[in-house]
Design a protein around this motif. Sequence first.
Motif, mmCIF file in Angstrom:
data_model
loop_
_atom_site.group_PDB
_atom_site.id
_atom_site.type_symbol
_atom_site.label_atom_id
_atom_site.label_comp_id
_atom_site.label_asym_id
_atom_site.label_seq_id
_atom_site.Cartn_x
_atom_site.Cartn_y
_atom_site.Cartn_z
ATOM 1 N N ARG A 79 0.686 -1.200 0.129
ATOM 2 C CA ARG A 79 -0.119 -0.190 0.002
ATOM 3 C C ARG A 79 0.778 1.154 -0.020
ATOM 4 O O ARG A 79 1.179 1.943 0.980
ATOM 5 C CB ARG A 79 -0.909 0.079 1.253
ATOM 6 C CG ARG A 79 -1.871 1.101 0.826
ATOM 7 C CD ARG A 79 -3.205 1.180 2.119
ATOM 8 N NE ARG A 79 -4.295 1.947 1.500
ATOM 9 C CZ ARG A 79 -3.948 3.450 1.256
ATOM 10 N NH1 ARG A 79 -2.821 4.044 0.974
ATOM 11 N NH2 ARG A 79 -5.087 4.023 0.816
ATOM 12 N N PRO B 126 -9.126 3.470 -4.747
ATOM 13 C CA PRO B 126 -9.974 2.476 -5.323
ATOM 14 C C PRO B 126 -10.544 2.955 -6.884
ATOM 15 O O PRO B 126 -10.264 4.251 -7.228
ATOM 16 C CB PRO B 126 -11.507 2.587 -4.577
ATOM 17 C CG PRO B 126 -10.825 3.239 -3.355
ATOM 18 C CD PRO B 126 -9.670 4.107 -3.353
ATOM 19 N N SER C 67 -22.422 8.737 -4.509
ATOM 20 C CA SER C 67 -21.715 8.222 -3.573
ATOM 21 C C SER C 67 -20.155 8.962 -3.493
ATOM 22 O O SER C 67 -19.428 8.618 -2.649
ATOM 23 C CB SER C 67 -21.632 6.748 -3.343
ATOM 24 O OG SER C 67 -20.977 6.380 -4.131
ATOM 25 N N GLN D 264 -7.794 -6.630 -3.958
ATOM 26 C CA GLN D 264 -6.670 -6.500 -3.045
ATOM 27 C C GLN D 264 -7.309 -5.268 -2.175
ATOM 28 O O GLN D 264 -6.843 -4.979 -1.195
ATOM 29 C CB GLN D 264 -5.500 -5.840 -3.731
ATOM 30 C CG GLN D 264 -4.710 -7.239 -4.239
ATOM 31 C CD GLN D 264 -3.368 -7.087 -4.500
ATOM 32 O OE1 GLN D 264 -2.873 -5.974 -4.413
ATOM 33 N NE2 GLN D 264 -2.627 -8.291 -4.418
ATOM 34 N N ARG D 265 -8.108 -4.152 -2.937
ATOM 35 C CA ARG D 265 -8.450 -3.055 -2.279
ATOM 36 C C ARG D 265 -9.933 -2.972 -1.762
ATOM 37 O O ARG D 265 -10.699 -2.230 -2.266
ATOM 38 C CB ARG D 265 -7.927 -1.715 -3.063
ATOM 39 C CG ARG D 265 -8.119 -0.684 -2.079
ATOM 40 C CD ARG D 265 -7.826 0.601 -2.652
ATOM 41 N NE ARG D 265 -7.514 1.817 -1.698
ATOM 42 C CZ ARG D 265 -8.154 2.029 -0.691
ATOM 43 N NH1 ARG D 265 -9.299 1.641 -0.623
ATOM 44 N NH2 ARG D 265 -7.626 2.945 -0.029
ATOM 45 N N ALA E 199 -23.657 7.628 1.865
ATOM 46 C CA ALA E 199 -22.993 7.515 0.893
ATOM 47 C C ALA E 199 -23.083 6.038 0.454
ATOM 48 O O ALA E 199 -23.591 5.865 -0.842
ATOM 49 C CB ALA E 199 -21.397 7.581 1.257
ATOM 50 N N LEU F 31 -8.643 10.022 -2.213
ATOM 51 C CA LEU F 31 -8.547 9.239 -1.088
ATOM 52 C C LEU F 31 -7.028 8.884 -0.765
ATOM 53 O O LEU F 31 -6.655 8.207 0.276
ATOM 54 C CB LEU F 31 -9.180 7.836 -0.966
ATOM 55 C CG LEU F 31 -10.870 7.988 -1.461
ATOM 56 C CD1 LEU F 31 -11.398 6.655 -1.348
ATOM 57 C CD2 LEU F 31 -11.324 8.992 -0.081
ATOM 58 N N ALA G 195 -26.710 6.048 -1.130
ATOM 59 C CA ALA G 195 -26.745 6.358 -2.391
ATOM 60 C C ALA G 195 -26.043 5.292 -3.511
ATOM 61 O O ALA G 195 -26.558 5.239 -4.546
ATOM 62 C CB ALA G 195 -25.707 7.829 -2.564
ATOM 63 N N ALA G 196 -24.832 4.717 -3.214
ATOM 64 C CA ALA G 196 -24.371 3.843 -3.849
ATOM 65 C C ALA G 196 -25.352 2.413 -4.240
ATOM 66 O O ALA G 196 -25.285 1.919 -5.361
ATOM 67 C CB ALA G 196 -23.138 3.078 -3.424
ATOM 68 N N SER H 156 -8.300 -1.157 3.556
ATOM 69 C CA SER H 156 -6.914 -1.213 3.114
ATOM 70 C C SER H 156 -6.276 0.038 3.195
ATOM 71 O O SER H 156 -5.596 0.746 2.435
ATOM 72 C CB SER H 156 -6.891 -1.370 1.641
ATOM 73 O OG SER H 156 -7.546 -2.764 1.472
ATOM 74 N N THR H 157 -6.470 0.634 4.490
ATOM 75 C CA THR H 157 -5.897 1.847 4.824
ATOM 76 C C THR H 157 -4.423 1.928 5.311
ATOM 77 O O THR H 157 -3.931 0.699 5.811
ATOM 78 C CB THR H 157 -6.733 2.602 5.913
ATOM 79 O OG1 THR H 157 -6.850 1.590 6.971
ATOM 80 C CG2 THR H 157 -8.335 2.953 5.511
ATOM 81 N N LEU I 127 -8.753 7.600 5.900
ATOM 82 C CA LEU I 127 -8.833 7.665 4.558
ATOM 83 C C LEU I 127 -9.768 6.611 3.996
ATOM 84 O O LEU I 127 -9.546 6.046 2.729
ATOM 85 C CB LEU I 127 -7.228 7.271 4.273
ATOM 86 C CG LEU I 127 -6.323 8.299 4.739
ATOM 87 C CD1 LEU I 127 -4.881 8.001 4.281
ATOM 88 C CD2 LEU I 127 -6.593 9.804 3.990
ATOM 89 N N CYS I 128 -10.640 6.265 4.725
ATOM 90 C CA CYS I 128 -11.719 5.373 4.010
ATOM 91 C C CYS I 128 -12.618 6.390 3.111
ATOM 92 O O CYS I 128 -12.674 7.635 3.354
ATOM 93 C CB CYS I 128 -12.670 4.689 4.991
ATOM 94 S SG CYS I 128 -11.907 3.284 5.860
ATOM 95 N N PRO I 129 -13.232 5.856 2.132
ATOM 96 C CA PRO I 129 -14.134 6.668 1.161
ATOM 97 C C PRO I 129 -14.816 8.041 1.670
ATOM 98 O O PRO I 129 -14.712 8.856 0.939
ATOM 99 C CB PRO I 129 -14.779 5.753 0.540
ATOM 100 C CG PRO I 129 -14.393 4.374 0.730
ATOM 101 C CD PRO I 129 -13.573 4.332 1.904
ATOM 102 N N THR J 24 -19.909 -1.610 -2.341
ATOM 103 C CA THR J 24 -18.482 -1.223 -1.862
ATOM 104 C C THR J 24 -17.920 0.022 -2.628
ATOM 105 O O THR J 24 -18.264 0.178 -3.729
ATOM 106 C CB THR J 24 -17.498 -2.291 -2.200
ATOM 107 O OG1 THR J 24 -16.231 -1.981 -1.649
ATOM 108 C CG2 THR J 24 -17.451 -2.847 -3.592
ATOM 109 N N LEU J 25 -17.209 0.852 -1.852
ATOM 110 C CA LEU J 25 -16.420 2.186 -2.484
ATOM 111 C C LEU J 25 -15.088 1.876 -2.271
ATOM 112 O O LEU J 25 -14.255 2.635 -2.474
ATOM 113 C CB LEU J 25 -17.068 3.437 -1.712
ATOM 114 C CG LEU J 25 -18.522 3.667 -2.006
ATOM 115 C CD1 LEU J 25 -18.729 5.050 -1.056
ATOM 116 C CD2 LEU J 25 -18.840 3.832 -3.244
ATOM 117 N N GLY J 26 -14.683 0.600 -2.128
ATOM 118 C CA GLY J 26 -13.374 0.427 -1.893
ATOM 119 C C GLY J 26 -12.750 0.773 -0.443
ATOM 120 O O GLY J 26 -11.636 1.137 -0.081
#
Lengths: 384, 384
Positions: free
Chosen positions: A44, A70, A323, B43-44, B128, A88, B131-132, B68-69, B88-90, B63-65
């Motif tokens: 990462r 992502p 989103s 992976q992410r 979010a 991000l 919305a997705a 994996s922070t 650092l999440c979405p 999911t928005l990825g």
Amino acid sequence: VFFCPSCRRRFSTSQPRWRCDCHSYLLGEFNASLSHAPSGEDQRSIWRFRESFGLSGGARPVTLGEGSTPLVTRRIAGREVLCKLDYLCPTGSYKDRGSSVMITKLKEWGIGEIVDDSSGNAGASVAAYAAAAGIRCRIFVPTSTSAGKAAQIAMYGADLVRVPGTREDTERAALQAASDTFYASHNWSPHFLVGMKTVAYEIVEQLDGKAPDWVVTPVGGGSLLLGLYDGFRDMLRAGWITDVPRIAAVQSTRCAPVYEAWRKNLCDVPAVAKGETAAEGIAIAAPVRGRSILEAIRGSKGVVYTVEEDAIWQMTRSLAEQSLYVEPTAAAAPAAISSMVADGLLQADERVAIVLTGIGLKATDKIVEHFFFEGRRGNNAPPR
Amino acid sequence: VFFCPSCRRRFSTSQPRWRCDCHSYLLGEFNASLSHAPSGEDQRSIWRFRESFGLSGGARPVTLGEGSTPLVTRRIAGREVLCKLDYLCPTGSYKDRGSSVMITKLKEWGIGEIVDDSSGNAGASVAAYAAAAGIRCRIFVPTSTSAGKAAQIAMYGADLVRVPGTREDTERAALQAASDTFYASHNWSPHFLVGMKTVAYEIVEQLDGKAPDWVVTPVGGGSLLLGLYDGFRDMLRAGWITDVPRIAAVQSTRCAPVYEAWRKNLCDVPAVAKGETAAEGIAIAAPVRGRSILEAIRGSKGVVYTVEEDAIWQMTRSLAEQSLYVEPTAAAAPAAISSMVADGLLQADERVAIVLTGIGLKATDKIVEHFFFEGRRGNNAPPR
């Protein structure tokens, strides 16, 4: 080596330098390679791609885990579009890729103090990485910069200098200050560009080794556009991909020097007069690397579009409702896709990628003012 | 199945449900497993760990990825501390891990409309992911919520309802609205907790299979603390680690119901009176899952600390000056580390991890007011 695209002089990278003696910007020829697939050891951060940076073995990465963002698909102008969520990155903008490599090199050089000027995102990014490296830092921003970005820069411990007037007045103030310290500018540093190449690497990696057919990108100073172009060409040379994607560069109608130069078939980008735009991050009236930007667009068989303010704001809203909450600057590029579709540029089977550059939280003040105090769309209670 | 910790009833998860008929919160027994190491295929995102979520095979990830922070090391109170950059999440907070799983389950259930109440981060996150997923969403927040969070929630297209009074008044308003729609609350949903377990998995993954000795975590409603504890226990059961880390839970002195209950050796957490605190995200006077929170702290041989307002603000500044820009709530946990050192709790060779929960950009208004208008530290020009 550093290489001057204007007078063709070459300089060793063993000494600190930010421009040519002839005052041109410099290009980097860093003997980089892209022979191996990235190792999984440090999964990462952009430093998976270190061998392509051409740094000396002794350089110790200044990293916050930037990159590895992502890639998601969203519907824009009736098409499925690949969205690279580069907002991000650690400071909320894609600039961190460039800052990480640039500050690493500055630290190797033993630089203890720097200045930069910025509309906000680069300033926040450079301030963060300087803080991580223990380098003192002064950042010049226009007074119009979003409160979110200005507060962020100051919190990282940088000296924040707010300059009245235009983005160009800010640049002049920084250059003056740079006379007795080092000018660590994302708009000048070839090492910054090297870091930006990793956006291209990651997109291809996330598409299982295939390049998209188009990349639609905002262009201001050009670091993202040039990084993308260099990165895709690296992969072409290494035989990873068979074609470089076509680049669609997007500017605000209020500040469109690259568009003007491209339309007139010029080789360099003259300065333009500009107005205020929601896309503050790309409001650069006279990009330093104009020549390289035009070469990259043409070299990729690309195009340039401009977008109106309304389209930028509408796309900001539309992405959020799907989103993805970005600052208006980041919405400029996707806002051009409907015109590309109308112009018949995008074939049905072509894959289109965009890079979303800055997080919406950076521009809370402007977003609140636009959407919740002007009453244009305000079906919700105003957020303050 | 859903399992009631109070009256012990069990319910199938095939039908939507957010609490027990006896009004207690529910626990999840989802037949999850953790037999394989995560696959590298995707992976992410947290969905690498899908098999540990216990969802049906048919559930399609929203999911928005998230996840994996980065995990970086910083010096806090004289010690090297592992910092998990979950801001650092979405949507800029760790809540996205929980929202991703919860909204995925709601979509599988065919829920078309939800309500939630939040101090801001969970609301933005739920909005979010709703919305997705194409789920209509109403979010109740206290009027004191930071402007950045409120604007973000509204931009995602959620109905934002600002409730005067306390966080508890907001909860009551949401519960009332939930009578004719579904209450998708991070404070109640067992599926939300399942997503939170992935923080623990990732920390161990990033430490090459070793668990830290301590995890210092803020506690409000408890979703992070319970997710961490469940995640580490999963790994213990699977034989990946040999010990569950000790949990140090941290609250603001202005709102410390968990601390009070722990100190008095109670089995549940009675409501407390509370004051205003910079740590708005953990100002929960009566946590729904109080019983589970106390069990987790004691089960891990943990401790509870409280921190003063000044210490929270100072740590916010100190982290930023080390390049980590977080909201004050996220600074509460590291602010307790100096007391842990003073109390002799941390052995020299013990590894300490913290989870940084929310990005600084969410709290621009409060940060500007505190640091740049009160003149306490203001050696920089005020950012606006």
